[in-house]
Design an enzyme around this catalytic site. Structure first.
Site, short mmCIF file in Angstrom:
data_model
loop_
_atom_site.label_atom_id
_atom_site.label_comp_id
_atom_site.label_asym_id
_atom_site.label_seq_id
_atom_site.Cartn_x
_atom_site.Cartn_y
_atom_site.Cartn_z
N SER A 1 -22.23 -20.44 -31.80
CA SER A 1 -21.85 -20.40 -33.22
C SER A 1 -23.08 -20.29 -34.10
CB SER A 1 -21.01 -21.62 -33.60
OG SER A 1 -21.74 -22.80 -33.45
N GLY A 2 -22.84 -20.12 -35.39
CA GLY A 2 -23.91 -20.12 -36.38
C GLY A 2 -25.01 -19.10 -36.10
N PHE B 1 -22.38 -25.79 -25.73
CA PHE B 1 -21.60 -26.96 -25.33
C PHE B 1 -20.25 -26.86 -26.01
CE2 PHE B 1 -21.58 -31.82 -24.96
CZ PHE B 1 -21.51 -31.78 -23.58
N LEU C 1 -30.21 -24.81 -31.07
CA LEU C 1 -29.31 -25.96 -30.87
C LEU C 1 -29.21 -26.76 -32.16
CD1 LEU C 1 -30.55 -27.41 -27.44
CD2 LEU C 1 -28.64 -25.86 -27.83
N TYR D 1 -35.24 -24.99 -41.87
CA TYR D 1 -34.81 -24.91 -43.27
C TYR D 1 -35.80 -25.68 -44.12
CZ TYR D 1 -31.99 -24.89 -47.48
OH TYR D 1 -31.58 -24.70 -48.77
N TYR E 1 -33.00 -33.21 -47.69
CA TYR E 1 -33.39 -32.41 -46.52
C TYR E 1 -34.90 -32.44 -46.23
CZ TYR E 1 -32.57 -29.01 -42.85
OH TYR E 1 -32.47 -28.41 -41.62
N LEU F 1 -26.56 -21.95 -45.32
CA LEU F 1 -25.30 -21.27 -45.06
C LEU F 1 -24.26 -22.26 -44.57
CD1 LEU F 1 -26.21 -18.03 -43.15
CD2 LEU F 1 -24.86 -18.23 -45.21
N VAL F 2 -23.01 -21.89 -44.71
CA VAL F 2 -21.93 -22.72 -44.18
C VAL F 2 -21.88 -22.53 -42.67
CG1 VAL F 2 -19.45 -23.14 -44.19
CG2 VAL F 2 -20.60 -22.41 -46.29
P1 NAI Z 1 -24.11 -24.52 -35.16
O1 NAI Z 1 -23.48 -25.87 -35.12
O2 NAI Z 1 -23.33 -23.40 -35.70
O3 NAI Z 1 -24.61 -24.12 -33.68
C1 NAI Z 1 -25.14 -25.07 -32.80
C2 NAI Z 1 -25.11 -24.55 -31.38
O4 NAI Z 1 -25.72 -25.53 -30.52
C3 NAI Z 1 -23.71 -24.29 -30.81
O5 NAI Z 1 -23.76 -23.12 -30.03
C4 NAI Z 1 -23.47 -25.50 -29.92
O6 NAI Z 1 -22.58 -25.27 -28.84
C5 NAI Z 1 -24.88 -25.72 -29.39
N1 NAI Z 1 -25.10 -27.07 -28.87
C6 NAI Z 1 -25.08 -28.24 -29.53
N2 NAI Z 1 -25.34 -29.26 -28.68
C7 NAI Z 1 -25.54 -28.71 -27.45
C8 NAI Z 1 -25.86 -29.23 -26.17
N3 NAI Z 1 -26.03 -30.53 -25.96
N4 NAI Z 1 -25.99 -28.35 -25.14
C9 NAI Z 1 -25.81 -27.02 -25.33
N5 NAI Z 1 -25.53 -26.48 -26.52
C10 NAI Z 1 -25.40 -27.31 -27.57
O7 NAI Z 1 -25.50 -24.73 -35.96
P2 NAI Z 1 -26.44 -23.77 -36.82
O8 NAI Z 1 -26.23 -24.08 -38.25
O9 NAI Z 1 -26.37 -22.38 -36.35
O10 NAI Z 1 -27.88 -24.38 -36.46
C11 NAI Z 1 -28.78 -23.76 -35.57
C12 NAI Z 1 -30.20 -23.98 -36.08
O11 NAI Z 1 -30.36 -23.32 -37.34
C13 NAI Z 1 -30.56 -25.46 -36.32
O12 NAI Z 1 -31.89 -25.68 -35.92
C14 NAI Z 1 -30.46 -25.58 -37.83
O13 NAI Z 1 -31.27 -26.61 -38.35
C15 NAI Z 1 -30.97 -24.21 -38.25
N6 NAI Z 1 -30.67 -23.84 -39.64
C16 NAI Z 1 -29.39 -23.91 -40.16
C17 NAI Z 1 -29.16 -23.61 -41.49
C18 NAI Z 1 -27.79 -23.66 -42.09
O14 NAI Z 1 -27.67 -23.62 -43.33
N7 NAI Z 1 -26.75 -23.72 -41.30
C19 NAI Z 1 -30.26 -23.17 -42.39
C20 NAI Z 1 -31.53 -23.06 -41.73
C21 NAI Z 1 -31.72 -23.42 -40.42
NA NA Z 2 -26.47 -21.74 -33.37
#
Ligand code: NAI
Ligand code: NA
Length: 398
Positions: free
Chosen positions: A52-53, A76, A142, A228, A238, A276-277
Site C-alpha cells: 500500500s501507499g 504484512f 515499511l 517527511y 511531526y 498524503l492520505v
Molecule cells: P502504508 O501503511 O500505506 O504502507 C506500509 C507498508 O508496510 C504496507 O505494505 C504494510 O504491509 C507494510 N508493513 C508494515 N509492517 C510490516 C511488517 N512487519 N512486515 C512487512 N511489511 C510490513 O504507509 P505509507 O504511508 O506508504 O508509508 C511508507 C513510508 O513513507 C513511511 O516511511 C512513511 O513515513 C513515509 N512517508 C509517508 C507520507 C504520507 O503522507 N503518507 C509522507 C512522507 C513519507
Molecule cells: Na508503503
C-alpha cells in the site's frame, strides 16, 4: 455478500477487493503513460512495504513504467478469515501480481513479517530463483507501529507525540465525520527511543547488511527510504516530535549504508515525500487539518499528486538527475507542497478552520474519498450492489 465500508475512527474494518483492483488499474495506467527517461533504470527491484501507499506506488511505477522492472514485494497482510474479508493490501498484492503476470512481468509477493528471520530467508531465496540472484534497487517503505527486538522478542512500540511540549490540535474522525480536539502530552524518553527503533533506520540498515552479506546486491545497487519533513504548521507533531527523531535517524543511516555499499559502488537515498492520505498517515494526530487545507490548495493550483504521481516523478524525474538534491543530499518530491504560495494559502485556510466549518474550508470530501479508495470504495467502475463470492475470494492467492 455485499461489501460496504466499515470505518472505526480512522481505521477501515472492511475493504472491497474489486475496488482494490480498480485502484491498481488506475495506478498502472498512470505509470504506463509515463515517458521514458534517459538514465539507467533498475531492472530487478525489492520493495519492503509493497502492498500500500508509497511502497505499492513505487512497485507499480517501476514495473509498469519505462523501467519494466521485475519485482519482489514484501508486506504484512491478511486474507479472508473468520475476522472478515481481509486487508486491502492483501488484494492489492493479488491484483498487482495478476496484472504483472498478464503484462509478462516477473513479480513475487512475500507476505510475512519483514522483521523476522524467516522473511529474510524467503526474500533471499526469491532473489535467487526469480531475479537471477541480485537486485538493482531496494525500496524501503515499511510503516508500522511495532517492531520486535531481535534479541528479546519483546516489542518496541512507536508513540506519535511532540517532544518537550504539549500540543493542542485537531484530528479527523472519518466514522463520525467530525474534527475532534486532541491534546498531546510530550513524549517520555522511552517513547522517543522506541519510536526511533520502530521508524528509524536500524531495520533498513540491517536489511541492507543481510542482502550485502548474501551477495544479493548488484554492482551499483541503490536503495531508497521515504521521509517527511513538512511545513512549520506540522513541525510540533511531526518534524520536531518523535517521528522527526526517527526520520533524523533514518537520514543518518544513509551514511552507514553508503559505507556498507562502497565496495559495490552502491548508493543509499532518502526521498522526502509529500503529505498524503495513507493507511499510516491518517493515524498521525493533528495532521489531518493540514491535509484538508493542503488538498484544497494543491488541487486548486492543479498541483495535487497521489502516491503514484509522486513515485512516477521520483523514479523518472528527480532520480535521474544526481544534481537535483538539497543541501543535505535529500531528494525533494515535497517541493510543490512546500512552495511559498501553497503554504501561504494553506495557512490562511488553517487559521479559519474549526470543527464546524472544516468540511467547507478544507477538502474533506477529497480526503475522505481518498481514504475510502485506499480500501477499495468509491470507484465508478465498480458495482457495489453486486454480491461478492467469498469462496472465490478465498481461492485467490498473493
Ligand atoms: P502504508 O501503511 O500505506 O504502507 C506500509 C507498508 O508496510 C504496507 O505494505 C504494510 O504491509 C507494510 N508493513 C508494515 N509492517 C510490516 C511488517 N512487519 N512486515 C512487512 N511489511 C510490513 O504507509 P505509507 O504511508 O506508504 O508509508 C511508507 C513510508 O513513507 C513511511 O516511511 C512513511 O513515513 C513515509 N512517508 C509517508 C507520507 C504520507 O503522507 N503518507 C509522507 C512522507 C513519507
Ligand atoms: Na508503503
Amino acid at each position: 455478500m455485499i461489501i460496504q465500508p466499515k470505518i472505526q475512527g480512522v481505521v477501515a474494518r472492511s475493504c472491497h477487493p474489486f475496488g482494490c483492483q480498480a485502484a491498481i488499474f488506475e495506478q498502472i495506467s498512470k505509470s504506463l503513460s509515463q515517458q521514458s527517461s534517459s538514465g539507467t533504470l533498475p531492472k530487478r527491484v525489492l520493495v519492503l512495504g509493497a502492498s500500500s501507499g508509497f511502497g505499492l506506488a513505487s512497485r507499480i511505477a517501476l514495473a509498469f513504467g519505462p523501467a519494466k522492472a521485475a519485482t519482489i514485494g514484501v508486506s504484512f497482510e491478511r486474507g479472508v478469515s473468520e475476522k472478515g474479508i481481509g486487508s486491502a493490501g492483501w488484494y492489492n498484492n493479488i491484483f498487482f501480481h495478476d496484472a504483472a503476470e498478464k503484462a509478462g512481468l516477473i513479480s513475487t509477493n512475500i507476505v510475512g513479517d519483514a522483521f523476522s528471520a524467516e522473511t529474510h530467508e524467503q526474500v533471499a531465496k526469491s532473489i535467487e530463483q526469480d531475479l537471477g540472484g541480485q537486485v538493482d534497487l531496494v525500496v524501503y517503505s515499511l510503516a508500522t507501529g511495532i517492531r520486535p527486538n531481535p534479541e528479546t522478542g519483546e516489542f518496541w512500540r512507536s508513540a506519535i507525540r511532540p517532544v518537550g511540549e504539549t500540543v493542542e490540535g485537531y484530528s479527523v474522525n472519518f466514522e463520525k465525520n467530525s474534527l475532534d480536539k486532541v491534546s498531546l502530552p510530550p513524549a517520555t524518553k522511552q517513547e522517543i527511543d522506541e519510536t526511533v527503533k520502530v521508524m528509524g533506520g536500524e531495520d533498513w540498515l540491517s536489511w541492507m547488511q543481510f542482502l550485502s552479506e548474501r551477495n544479493l546486491l548488484s554492482k551499483g545497487c541503490e536503495t531508497v527510504a521515504y521521509s517527511y519533513i513538512g511545513p512549520e504548521y506540522t513541525h510540533a507533531i511531526y518534524h520536531k516530535g518523535t517521528l522527526g527523531f526517527a526520520k533524523t535517524h533514518l537520514h543518518n543511516t544513509r551514511d552507514d549504508i553508503n559505507t556498507l555499499l562502497k565496495n559495490i559502488e552502491g548508493t543509499a537515498n532518502i526521498a522526502v515525500c509529500k503529505a498524503l492520505v495513507t493507511k499510516a498517515s491518517v493515524f498521525i494526530p493533528g495532521l489531518t487539518p493540514y491535509l484538508l487545507a493542503l488538498y484544497r490548495v494543491m488541487k486548486a493550483k492543479g498541483l495535487h499528486e497521489g502516491c503514484i504521481e509522486q513515485m512516477n516523478r521520483l523514479f523518472y524525474g528527480k532520480w535521474q538527475d544526481a544534481a537535483d538534491r538539497d543541501a543535505e543530499g535529500l531528494i525533494r518530491i515535497d517541493d510543490w507542497e512546500l512552495r511559498d504560495d501553497i503554504q501561504l494559502q494553506a495557512n490562511a485556510l488553517l487559521a479559519e478552520m474549526t470543527p464546524d466549518n472544516f468540511t467547507k474550508i478544507g477538502d474533506y470530501e477529497g480526503v475522505l474519498g481518498e481514504f475510502l479508495q485506499l480500501n477499495g470504495f468509491e470507484f465508478n467502475s465498480v458495482d457495489y450492489t453486486q454480491e461478492v463470492d467469498i469462496e472465490k475470494l478465498k481461492a485467490l492467492r498473493p
